[in-house]
Design a protein around this motif. Structure first.
Motif, PDB file in Angstrom:
ATOM      1  N   TYR A 113      36.616  31.496 -24.902  1.00 11.57           N
ATOM      2  CA  TYR A 113      37.920  32.093 -24.649  1.00 11.57           C
ATOM      3  C   TYR A 113      38.066  33.296 -25.579  1.00 11.57           C
ATOM      4  O   TYR A 113      37.340  33.429 -26.561  1.00 11.57           O
ATOM      5  CB  TYR A 113      39.044  31.103 -24.972  1.00 11.57           C
ATOM      6  CG  TYR A 113      39.274  30.027 -23.943  1.00 11.57           C
ATOM      7  CD1 TYR A 113      38.435  28.917 -23.882  1.00 11.57           C
ATOM      8  CD2 TYR A 113      40.334  30.105 -23.050  1.00 11.57           C
ATOM      9  CE1 TYR A 113      38.658  27.915 -22.942  1.00 11.57           C
ATOM     10  CE2 TYR A 113      40.563  29.109 -22.108  1.00 11.57           C
ATOM     11  CZ  TYR A 113      39.720  28.018 -22.065  1.00 11.57           C
ATOM     12  OH  TYR A 113      39.940  27.031 -21.131  1.00 11.57           O
ATOM     13  N   ARG A 114      39.041  34.128 -25.291  1.00  6.45           N
ATOM     14  CA  ARG A 114      39.372  35.221 -26.206  1.00  6.45           C
ATOM     15  C   ARG A 114      40.876  35.452 -26.207  1.00  6.45           C
ATOM     16  O   ARG A 114      41.562  35.153 -25.232  1.00  6.45           O
ATOM     17  CB  ARG A 114      38.634  36.506 -25.844  1.00  6.45           C
ATOM     18  CG  ARG A 114      39.058  37.148 -24.534  1.00  6.45           C
ATOM     19  CD  ARG A 114      38.157  38.348 -24.234  1.00  6.45           C
ATOM     20  NE  ARG A 114      38.522  39.013 -22.986  1.00  6.45           N
ATOM     21  CZ  ARG A 114      37.825  39.993 -22.435  1.00  6.45           C
ATOM     22  NH1 ARG A 114      36.709  40.429 -23.022  1.00  6.45           N
ATOM     23  NH2 ARG A 114      38.233  40.542 -21.312  1.00  6.45           N
ATOM     24  N   GLN A 115      41.334  35.992 -27.335  1.00  7.59           N
ATOM     25  CA  GLN A 115      42.748  36.316 -27.467  1.00  7.59           C
ATOM     26  C   GLN A 115      42.889  37.660 -28.165  1.00  7.59           C
ATOM     27  O   GLN A 115      42.487  37.800 -29.323  1.00  7.59           O
ATOM     28  CB  GLN A 115      43.506  35.233 -28.239  1.00  7.59           C
ATOM     29  CG  GLN A 115      44.997  35.428 -28.238  1.00  7.59           C
ATOM     30  CD  GLN A 115      45.742  34.196 -28.717  1.00  7.59           C
ATOM     31  OE1 GLN A 115      45.178  33.306 -29.350  1.00  7.59           O
ATOM     32  NE2 GLN A 115      47.027  34.121 -28.375  1.00  7.59           N
ATOM     33  N   GLN A 149      47.986  36.491 -24.318  1.00  7.82           N
ATOM     34  CA  GLN A 149      47.649  35.075 -24.253  1.00  7.82           C
ATOM     35  C   GLN A 149      46.138  34.878 -24.308  1.00  7.82           C
ATOM     36  O   GLN A 149      45.363  35.769 -23.948  1.00  7.82           O
ATOM     37  CB  GLN A 149      48.196  34.475 -22.949  1.00  7.82           C
ATOM     38  CG  GLN A 149      49.708  34.332 -22.929  1.00  7.82           C
ATOM     39  CD  GLN A 149      50.186  33.499 -21.756  1.00  7.82           C
ATOM     40  OE1 GLN A 149      49.573  33.514 -20.683  1.00  7.82           O
ATOM     41  NE2 GLN A 149      51.269  32.758 -21.937  1.00  7.82           N
ATOM     42  N   ARG A 150      45.744  33.708 -24.766  1.00 12.62           N
ATOM     43  CA  ARG A 150      44.324  33.370 -24.782  1.00 12.62           C
ATOM     44  C   ARG A 150      43.850  33.263 -23.338  1.00 12.62           C
ATOM     45  O   ARG A 150      44.518  32.676 -22.494  1.00 12.62           O
ATOM     46  CB  ARG A 150      44.116  32.045 -25.513  1.00 12.62           C
ATOM     47  CG  ARG A 150      42.685  31.742 -25.857  1.00 12.62           C
ATOM     48  CD  ARG A 150      42.574  30.545 -26.792  1.00 12.62           C
ATOM     49  NE  ARG A 150      43.184  30.801 -28.089  1.00 12.62           N
ATOM     50  CZ  ARG A 150      43.066  29.988 -29.129  1.00 12.62           C
ATOM     51  NH1 ARG A 150      42.363  28.868 -29.021  1.00 12.62           N
ATOM     52  NH2 ARG A 150      43.652  30.274 -30.274  1.00 12.62           N
ATOM     53  N   GLU A 151      42.675  33.824 -23.060  1.00 12.88           N
ATOM     54  CA  GLU A 151      42.140  33.804 -21.703  1.00 12.88           C
ATOM     55  C   GLU A 151      40.709  33.285 -21.690  1.00 12.88           C
ATOM     56  O   GLU A 151      39.945  33.477 -22.633  1.00 12.88           O
ATOM     57  CB  GLU A 151      42.192  35.202 -21.080  1.00 12.88           C
ATOM     58  CG  GLU A 151      41.337  36.245 -21.765  1.00 12.88           C
ATOM     59  CD  GLU A 151      41.288  37.574 -21.034  1.00 12.88           C
ATOM     60  OE1 GLU A 151      41.816  37.663 -19.904  1.00 12.88           O
ATOM     61  OE2 GLU A 151      40.708  38.523 -21.574  1.00 12.88           O
ATOM     62  N   ALA A 175      38.991  41.347 -29.329  1.00 12.76           N
ATOM     63  CA  ALA A 175      39.750  40.099 -29.372  1.00 12.76           C
ATOM     64  C   ALA A 175      39.108  39.160 -30.378  1.00 12.76           C
ATOM     65  O   ALA A 175      37.996  39.418 -30.871  1.00 12.76           O
ATOM     66  CB  ALA A 175      39.767  39.429 -27.994  1.00 12.76           C
ATOM     67  N   TYR A 227      37.323  35.732 -30.396  1.00 11.42           N
ATOM     68  CA  TYR A 227      36.626  34.905 -29.415  1.00 11.42           C
ATOM     69  C   TYR A 227      36.494  33.482 -29.960  1.00 11.42           C
ATOM     70  O   TYR A 227      36.048  33.272 -31.094  1.00 11.42           O
ATOM     71  CB  TYR A 227      35.253  35.494 -29.119  1.00 11.42           C
ATOM     72  CG  TYR A 227      35.335  36.702 -28.218  1.00 11.42           C
ATOM     73  CD1 TYR A 227      35.840  37.909 -28.687  1.00 11.42           C
ATOM     74  CD2 TYR A 227      34.919  36.639 -26.882  1.00 11.42           C
ATOM     75  CE1 TYR A 227      35.944  39.022 -27.850  1.00 11.42           C
ATOM     76  CE2 TYR A 227      35.005  37.751 -26.052  1.00 11.42           C
ATOM     77  CZ  TYR A 227      35.526  38.928 -26.537  1.00 11.42           C
ATOM     78  OH  TYR A 227      35.617  40.020 -25.714  1.00 11.42           O
ATOM     79  N   TYR A 228      36.871  32.524 -29.116  1.00 13.20           N
ATOM     80  CA  TYR A 228      36.876  31.123 -29.516  1.00 13.20           C
ATOM     81  C   TYR A 228      35.912  30.315 -28.652  1.00 13.20           C
ATOM     82  O   TYR A 228      35.887  30.457 -27.425  1.00 13.20           O
ATOM     83  CB  TYR A 228      38.266  30.517 -29.355  1.00 13.20           C
ATOM     84  CG  TYR A 228      39.320  31.113 -30.244  1.00 13.20           C
ATOM     85  CD1 TYR A 228      40.086  32.187 -29.813  1.00 13.20           C
ATOM     86  CD2 TYR A 228      39.557  30.604 -31.512  1.00 13.20           C
ATOM     87  CE1 TYR A 228      41.070  32.736 -30.620  1.00 13.20           C
ATOM     88  CE2 TYR A 228      40.530  31.146 -32.330  1.00 13.20           C
ATOM     89  CZ  TYR A 228      41.287  32.216 -31.879  1.00 13.20           C
ATOM     90  OH  TYR A 228      42.250  32.760 -32.697  1.00 13.20           O
ATOM     91  N   TRP A 231      38.018  23.004 -30.558  1.00 20.02           N
ATOM     92  CA  TRP A 231      38.027  24.459 -30.693  1.00 20.02           C
ATOM     93  C   TRP A 231      37.322  24.872 -31.974  1.00 20.02           C
ATOM     94  O   TRP A 231      37.419  24.185 -32.995  1.00 20.02           O
ATOM     95  CB  TRP A 231      39.465  24.983 -30.757  1.00 20.02           C
ATOM     96  CG  TRP A 231      40.234  24.883 -29.484  1.00 20.02           C
ATOM     97  CD1 TRP A 231      41.025  23.853 -29.081  1.00 20.02           C
ATOM     98  CD2 TRP A 231      40.270  25.856 -28.435  1.00 20.02           C
ATOM     99  NE1 TRP A 231      41.559  24.132 -27.847  1.00 20.02           N
ATOM    100  CE2 TRP A 231      41.115  25.350 -27.430  1.00 20.02           C
ATOM    101  CE3 TRP A 231      39.677  27.111 -28.254  1.00 20.02           C
ATOM    102  CZ2 TRP A 231      41.379  26.053 -26.250  1.00 20.02           C
ATOM    103  CZ3 TRP A 231      39.952  27.805 -27.093  1.00 20.02           C
ATOM    104  CH2 TRP A 231      40.784  27.278 -26.094  1.00 20.02           C
ATOM    105  N   GLY A 283      37.131  30.731 -34.394  1.00 13.78           N
ATOM    106  CA  GLY A 283      37.241  32.074 -33.842  1.00 13.78           C
ATOM    107  C   GLY A 283      36.363  33.084 -34.556  1.00 13.78           C
ATOM    108  O   GLY A 283      36.084  32.950 -35.749  1.00 13.78           O
TER     109      GLY A 283
END
Length: 114
Positions: A37-39, A44-46, A91, A93-94, A104, A107
């Motif tokens: 994911y990235r934010q 919002q996180r996507e 961003a 990245y997670y 999770w 990041g």
């Protein structure tokens, strides 16, 4: 305990490449679907990409053809190869692991300069 540790983030010029890694411990890695994911700031996180235990993958439309997710079950590691980077890819990245539970990472910052 479960740990997901991302590495490989950094600063890169537009058009460049980076490879993120996420090393997992404390889970049976091969059974988990792994996600990136990235934010971005103020957003919002996507979901960016996913890879299932069997190896099938999915990508967000915004990264298709540029990013590649892969996994090495022997190393308990998932990767995100990012090519042709754009400033809008900037961003945190997670890494995310999902099966019987959801975990999770902390990041990794990716910054793409124009």
């Amino acid at each position: 305990q479960v740990q997901l540790v991302e590495s490989g983030g950094g600063l890169v010029q537009a058009g460049g490449s980076l490879r993120l890694s996420c090393a997992a411990s404390g889970i049976i890695f091969s059974t988990y679907t792994m996600y990136w994911y990235r934010q971005a700031p103020g957003k919002q996180r996507e979901l960016v990409a996913a890879i299932r235990s069997g190896g099938s993958t999915n990508y967000a439309d915004s990264v298709k053809g540029r990013f590649t997710i892969s996994r090495d079950n022997a190393k308990n590691t998932v990767y995100l190869q990012m090519n042709s980077l754009k400033p809008e890819d900037t961003a945190v990245y997670y890494c995310n692991a999902r099966f019987v539970a959801i975990y999770w990472g902390q990041g990794a910052q990716v910054t793409v300069s124009s």
